[in-house]
Design a protein around this motif. Structure first.
Motif, PDB file in Angstrom:
ATOM      1  N   SER A  24       0.827  -1.207   0.000  1.00 49.46           N
ATOM      2  CA  SER A  24       0.000   0.000   0.000  1.00 49.46           C
ATOM      3  C   SER A  24       0.858   1.253   0.000  1.00 49.46           C
ATOM      4  CB  SER A  24      -0.927  -0.002   1.214  1.00 49.46           C
ATOM      5  OG  SER A  24      -1.794  -1.119   1.181  1.00 49.46           O
ATOM      6  N   LEU A  25       1.952   1.232   0.746  1.00 46.88           N
ATOM      7  CA  LEU A  25       2.862   2.382   0.785  1.00 46.88           C
ATOM      8  C   LEU A  25       3.506   2.619  -0.578  1.00 46.88           C
ATOM      9  CD1 LEU A  25       4.401   1.575   4.260  1.00 46.88           C
ATOM     10  CD2 LEU A  25       3.379   3.780   3.677  1.00 46.88           C
ATOM     11  N   ASP A  26       3.963   1.558  -1.227  1.00 48.58           N
ATOM     12  CA  ASP A  26       4.566   1.710  -2.552  1.00 48.58           C
ATOM     13  C   ASP A  26       3.543   2.200  -3.567  1.00 48.58           C
ATOM     14  OD1 ASP A  26       7.028   0.931  -1.635  1.00 48.58           O
ATOM     15  OD2 ASP A  26       6.825  -1.161  -2.275  1.00 48.58           O
ATOM     16  N   ALA A  54       5.162   7.031   5.469  1.00 52.98           N
ATOM     17  CA  ALA A  54       4.796   7.190   4.051  1.00 52.98           C
ATOM     18  C   ALA A  54       5.636   8.264   3.376  1.00 52.98           C
ATOM     19  CB  ALA A  54       3.316   7.516   3.936  1.00 52.98           C
ATOM     20  N   ASP A  55       6.941   8.167   3.522  1.00 52.22           N
ATOM     21  CA  ASP A  55       7.879   9.072   2.862  1.00 52.22           C
ATOM     22  C   ASP A  55       7.807   8.821   1.360  1.00 52.22           C
ATOM     23  OD1 ASP A  55      10.378  10.187   1.796  1.00 52.22           O
ATOM     24  OD2 ASP A  55      10.978  10.396   3.894  1.00 52.22           O
ATOM     25  N   VAL A  56       7.586   9.880   0.582  1.00 54.75           N
ATOM     26  CA  VAL A  56       7.376   9.705  -0.860  1.00 54.75           C
ATOM     27  C   VAL A  56       8.669   9.526  -1.636  1.00 54.75           C
ATOM     28  CG1 VAL A  56       5.170  10.924  -0.853  1.00 54.75           C
ATOM     29  CG2 VAL A  56       7.293  12.215  -1.235  1.00 54.75           C
ATOM     30  N   ASN A  57       9.811   9.742  -0.986  1.00 49.78           N
ATOM     31  CA  ASN A  57      11.097   9.585  -1.673  1.00 49.78           C
ATOM     32  C   ASN A  57      12.054   8.847  -0.744  1.00 49.78           C
ATOM     33  OD1 ASN A  57      13.382   9.776  -3.282  1.00 49.78           O
ATOM     34  ND2 ASN A  57      13.858  11.859  -2.591  1.00 49.78           N
ATOM     35  N   LEU A  58      12.239   7.561  -1.014  1.00 51.52           N
ATOM     36  CA  LEU A  58      13.091   6.742  -0.148  1.00 51.52           C
ATOM     37  C   LEU A  58      14.563   6.785  -0.554  1.00 51.52           C
ATOM     38  CD1 LEU A  58      10.824   3.550   0.187  1.00 51.52           C
ATOM     39  CD2 LEU A  58      10.948   5.534   1.705  1.00 51.52           C
ATOM     40  N   ALA A  59      14.868   7.447  -1.667  1.00 49.29           N
ATOM     41  CA  ALA A  59      16.228   7.404  -2.217  1.00 49.29           C
ATOM     42  C   ALA A  59      17.263   7.987  -1.267  1.00 49.29           C
ATOM     43  CB  ALA A  59      16.277   8.129  -3.552  1.00 49.29           C
ATOM     44  N   ASP A  60      16.871   8.978  -0.454  1.00 49.03           N
ATOM     45  CA  ASP A  60      17.840   9.630   0.440  1.00 49.03           C
ATOM     46  C   ASP A  60      17.596   9.274   1.908  1.00 49.03           C
ATOM     47  OD1 ASP A  60      15.463  10.954   0.765  1.00 49.03           O
ATOM     48  OD2 ASP A  60      16.245  12.964   0.358  1.00 49.03           O
ATOM     49  N   ASN A  61      16.967   8.118   2.147  1.00 47.50           N
ATOM     50  CA  ASN A  61      16.634   7.744   3.522  1.00 47.50           C
ATOM     51  C   ASN A  61      17.642   6.798   4.161  1.00 47.50           C
ATOM     52  OD1 ASN A  61      14.316   9.171   2.924  1.00 47.50           O
ATOM     53  ND2 ASN A  61      12.966   7.744   3.969  1.00 47.50           N
ATOM     54  N   VAL A  62      18.497   6.161   3.351  1.00 48.26           N
ATOM     55  CA  VAL A  62      19.421   5.154   3.880  1.00 48.26           C
ATOM     56  C   VAL A  62      20.824   5.403   3.345  1.00 48.26           C
ATOM     57  CG1 VAL A  62      19.976   2.688   3.965  1.00 48.26           C
ATOM     58  CG2 VAL A  62      17.593   3.425   4.082  1.00 48.26           C
ATOM     59  N   SER A  74      -9.661   7.123  -0.319  1.00 49.84           N
ATOM     60  CA  SER A  74     -10.511   6.395   0.613  1.00 49.84           C
ATOM     61  C   SER A  74      -9.881   5.097   1.092  1.00 49.84           C
ATOM     62  CB  SER A  74     -11.867   6.114  -0.037  1.00 49.84           C
ATOM     63  OG  SER A  74     -12.507   7.326  -0.396  1.00 49.84           O
ATOM     64  N   TYR A  75      -9.432   4.274   0.172  1.00 50.90           N
ATOM     65  CA  TYR A  75      -8.878   2.981   0.539  1.00 50.90           C
ATOM     66  C   TYR A  75      -7.441   3.104   1.054  1.00 50.90           C
ATOM     67  CZ  TYR A  75     -12.780   0.720  -1.969  1.00 50.90           C
ATOM     68  OH  TYR A  75     -14.016   0.306  -2.394  1.00 50.90           O
ATOM     69  N   VAL A  76      -6.586   3.704   0.235  1.00 53.39           N
ATOM     70  CA  VAL A  76      -5.157   3.682   0.535  1.00 53.39           C
ATOM     71  C   VAL A  76      -4.794   4.685   1.623  1.00 53.39           C
ATOM     72  CG1 VAL A  76      -2.848   3.901  -0.421  1.00 53.39           C
ATOM     73  CG2 VAL A  76      -4.670   2.875  -1.800  1.00 53.39           C
ATOM     74  N   LYS A  77      -5.217   5.932   1.475  1.00 57.56           N
ATOM     75  CA  LYS A  77      -4.866   6.904   2.522  1.00 57.56           C
ATOM     76  C   LYS A  77      -5.599   6.598   3.826  1.00 57.56           C
ATOM     77  CE  LYS A  77      -3.347  10.955   2.144  1.00 57.56           C
ATOM     78  NZ  LYS A  77      -3.148  12.413   1.991  1.00 57.56           N
ATOM     79  N   GLY A  78      -6.797   6.027   3.730  1.00 55.69           N
ATOM     80  CA  GLY A  78      -7.481   5.605   4.949  1.00 55.69           C
ATOM     81  C   GLY A  78      -6.733   4.499   5.658  1.00 55.69           C
ATOM     82  N   GLU A  79      -6.207   3.535   4.893  1.00 53.02           N
ATOM     83  CA  GLU A  79      -5.396   2.471   5.482  1.00 53.02           C
ATOM     84  C   GLU A  79      -4.106   3.036   6.063  1.00 53.02           C
ATOM     85  OE1 GLU A  79      -3.099  -1.677   4.141  1.00 53.02           O
ATOM     86  OE2 GLU A  79      -4.201  -0.482   2.658  1.00 53.02           O
ATOM     87  N   LEU A  80      -3.444   3.892   5.288  1.00 56.88           N
ATOM     88  CA  LEU A  80      -2.167   4.445   5.745  1.00 56.88           C
ATOM     89  C   LEU A  80      -2.329   5.430   6.896  1.00 56.88           C
ATOM     90  CD1 LEU A  80      -0.221   4.876   2.380  1.00 56.88           C
ATOM     91  CD2 LEU A  80      -0.278   2.943   3.968  1.00 56.88           C
ATOM     92  N   SER A 102      11.578   0.391   9.927  1.00 59.21           N
ATOM     93  CA  SER A 102      10.335  -0.385   9.944  1.00 59.21           C
ATOM     94  C   SER A 102       9.526  -0.223   8.662  1.00 59.21           C
ATOM     95  CB  SER A 102       9.469   0.031  11.133  1.00 59.21           C
ATOM     96  OG  SER A 102       8.930   1.333  10.945  1.00 59.21           O
ATOM     97  N   GLN A 103       9.863   0.751   7.840  1.00 58.90           N
ATOM     98  CA  GLN A 103       9.190   1.006   6.557  1.00 58.90           C
ATOM     99  C   GLN A 103       7.713   1.347   6.720  1.00 58.90           C
ATOM    100  OE1 GLN A 103      10.327  -1.783   3.292  1.00 58.90           O
ATOM    101  NE2 GLN A 103      11.424  -2.879   4.887  1.00 58.90           N
ATOM    102  N   ARG A 104       7.370   2.016   7.803  1.00 57.87           N
ATOM    103  CA  ARG A 104       5.966   2.397   8.013  1.00 57.87           C
ATOM    104  C   ARG A 104       5.677   3.821   7.549  1.00 57.87           C
ATOM    105  NH1 ARG A 104       5.521   1.345  14.275  1.00 57.87           N
ATOM    106  NH2 ARG A 104       7.688   2.014  14.060  1.00 57.87           N
TER     107      ARG A 104
END
Length: 614
Positions: free
Chosen positions: A405-407, A602-610, A438-444, A598-600
């Motif tokens: 869902s996050l991806d 919802a950062d929209v750009n993971l390229a500079d996170n690690v 409704s579905y995805v942002k509600g879940e997230l 934990s990858q929880r």
């Protein structure tokens, strides 16, 4: 004397305000008699409705939903589908053209009201598309009950969406949202949204429904069948009790649910089993080569209910029916209508788990779906991801069940067509945008909440939400109140950003400075939504340490939640763009460092996170 009067007046005002703000919910009891002409796909109906006004308001009008009026050319649903073109719901169109526009005249949906009476007095009414406004002969005073009687006939429409005849899987009749249903009335007034394709809302009601239909038919429904030995399909020793017109009489009851739905087909089989500690589950479907996978469902459904009951609150009703309805999936009281033809058990269970979980986040916790679809679809999607991860475990046993869902959310944001989750369900301009809002942002919403307050607190929040609001009509304010009380945090900022805006989360590692005895890290907030940060390091010997960087707006921070050892640093003010801190590890002692192992979040750009330390 004047002072005493003032005090008395203040007390009266205070008491009045308390009464005005007190929670209430309306109640209804339906008694229906339905006579179906299966050859012509019509039925005659009459009902007695006892309606109790538990509100502090005097009611001079009432409203009923007539959903089937939508299924005809030039209806509001047809206009909406045509207006959205290829941006709308693909199930309602063909090659970008509304399927409703080509419904033959004799297959148009219709609910023709002959008359309606209140306590025996005939009433004036007017039909406004899918809503019927009824002018009362006498007001319904607070805390009083009135009785409506009504007579009507109906044409079962060509199935375009959810309801109707002869669907693509060959089911004869899917009877959902099929009767004149009284609208919900609450603090926000009458819930009289036009039906243009999406969700529903209603008061909790009791049902006593008698259906006469050709004796060859089997009915699946959300309720208790009171005479299984007199009808086809439910009792091996049945002696079908048919009248001179070769019709059987089916008697169904249900208590304290939002609606009553049913389906009928000559080829249905009925199989049932008991889940330990409830409910009794019915599988109603056409038993053929395309539905063989239904035979594998029982152990998965049993485990599903056990997980849901333990994690989110106990299912309140005595039974539940999974019914092959032939069109997508849609939840109703004590049942769901789903596609029956499925290639594998995981696909079938994905549909059953999602629709079944609406028993929690639509029926028992009965939010106003047209107004807040994200609380219904989103919370249900969260439960679905949680349960499916246990029913069909991934190869990596520690995988985050919400990664997909996050991806999906990250990829969708790049398209630039996102719409806020706060929008009314039917008023989204783009069908895909509605689904993500409704579905995805509600879940997230719940995934992000777990990241902020900690998973242990989130589990407590979900249980307390169910305990306080089961069999009621909660709002997002009610849920947020519980979340703040359980966590001790101020969460209004998060709710605003995530639901009312389309702003995004984007944190990054700006700089890493290795020194002789330590390492200094600078983080940066590249976007608009502030968040607390869990920053973790993996040492050369594979030990994980997580540094919690709280955000000052929460005022309280989680105690422990994440991988490895857990340490808390000074808070990061939300107005501050960058944040620098030092950890007692040298370069040679580090293997990997990064934001949110934990990858929880919802950062929209993971390229500079690690950063891998080399």
């Amino acid at each position: 004397m004047k002072k005493s009067v003032a005090i008395l007046f203040a007390l009266i005002i205070s008491q009045f305000q308390a009464q005005q703000n007190a929670y209430y919910q309306q109640a209804a009891k339906y008694t229906m008699n339905i006579d179906v002409n299966a050859e012509k796909f019509t039925y005659q109906g009459n009902q007695t409705l006892q309606y109790t006004n538990n509100s502090p308001d005097e009611l001079n009008v009432v409203y009923f939903h007539l959903y089937w009026n939508a299924f005809k050319p030039n209806s509001m649903m047809d206009q909406r589908v045509a207006g959205q073109g290829k941006n709308g719901d693909s199930r309602l169109q063909k090659d970008g053209i509304s399927r409703l526009a080509s419904i033959p005249k004799d297959q148009e949906g219709a609910q023709n009201i002959h008359w309606i009476k209140q306590n025996g007095k005939e009433l004036k009414f007017e039909i406004q598309e899918t809503v019927m406004k009824v002018y009362l002969s006498e007001p319904i005073k607070p805390n009083s009950t009135t009785t409506f009687t009504m007579d009507w006939d109906a044409v079962i429409p060509q199935q375009i969406r959810r309801s109707g005849r002869n669907n693509r899987e060959g089911v004869d009749m899917t009877m959902s949202q099929w009767y004149p249903k009284i609208a919900e009335y609450d603090y926000d007034g009458w819930a009289t949204f036009d039906y243009v394709g999406r969700e529903f809302h209603a008061p909790f009601s009791d049902f006593d429904v008698t259906i006469k239909i050709n004796k060859d038919y089997v009915i699946g429904a959300g309720g208790i069948l009171e005479n299984p030995s007199e009808v086809k399909g439910y009792d091996a020793n049945t002696k079908i009790n048919a009248d001179k017109n070769k019709k059987s009489t089916w008697k169904w009851t249900a208590k304290n649910m939002l609606d009553f739905a049913w389906a009928a087909d000559r080829e249905y089989v009925v199989k049932s089993f008991d889940v330990p500690e409830g409910p009794k589950v019915f599988l109603v479907y056409q038993n053929n080569d395309k539905t063989k996978v239904w035979e594998q469902a029982q152990p998965y459904i049993t485990k599903y209910y056990q997980i849901m009951n333990s994690r989110f609150g106990k299912y309140a009703y005595p039974s539940y029916a999974f019914i092959q309805g032939g069109d997508g999936g849609m939840e109703y009281g004590m049942c769901t209508m789903i596609l029956g033809e499925s290639g594998d058990i995981e696909s079938l269970m994905g549909l059953m788990v999602h629709e079944g979980s609406h028993s929690w986040y639509q029926q028992m916790l009965a939010t106003n779906e047209p107004l807040r679809p994200w609380m219904d679809e989103g919370f249900t999607s969260y439960a679905e991801s949680t349960v499916m991860n246990q029913l069909f475990p991934p190869k990596d046993p520690v995988a985050n069940p919400f990664v997909g869902s996050l991806d999906g959310y990250r990829n969708f944001v790049k398209r630039g067509i996102e719409e806020p989750a706060v929008w009314l369900g039917d008023h989204h301009d783009n069908g895909t945008a509605y689904s993500f809002a409704s579905y995805v942002k509600g879940e997230l919403y719940l995934v992000q909440l777990g990241y902020i307050v900690g998973e242990e607190n989130l589990a407590k929040i979900m249980k307390e939400y169910f305990a306080q609001w089961s069999m009621k009509h909660p709002t997002d304010r009610d849920f947020l109140h519980i979340a703040q009380k359980v966590s001790g945090m101020d969460l209004k900022w998060f709710h605003h950003y995530w639901i009312n805006t389309t702003k995004t989360i984007d944190y990054g590692i700006k700089n890493v400075q290795y020194d002789a005895k330590s390492t200094t890290i600078t983080l940066v907030n590249n976007s608009q939504v502030p968040m607390p940060i869990d920053f973790s390091v993996m040492t050369a010997d594979k030990k994980i340490v997580t540094y919690q960087i709280p955000m000052n707006m929460t005022h309280t921070w989680k105690k422990i939640d994440a991988f490895g050892d857990f340490k808390t640093l000074n808070y990061w003010p939300w107005t501050q763009k960058e944040y620098t801190f030092t950890i007692p590890y040298t370069k040679s002692q580090l293997s990997v460092l990064g934001i949110d192992f934990s990858q929880r979040m919802a950062d929209v750009n993971l390229a500079d996170n690690v950063v891998e330390v080399k």
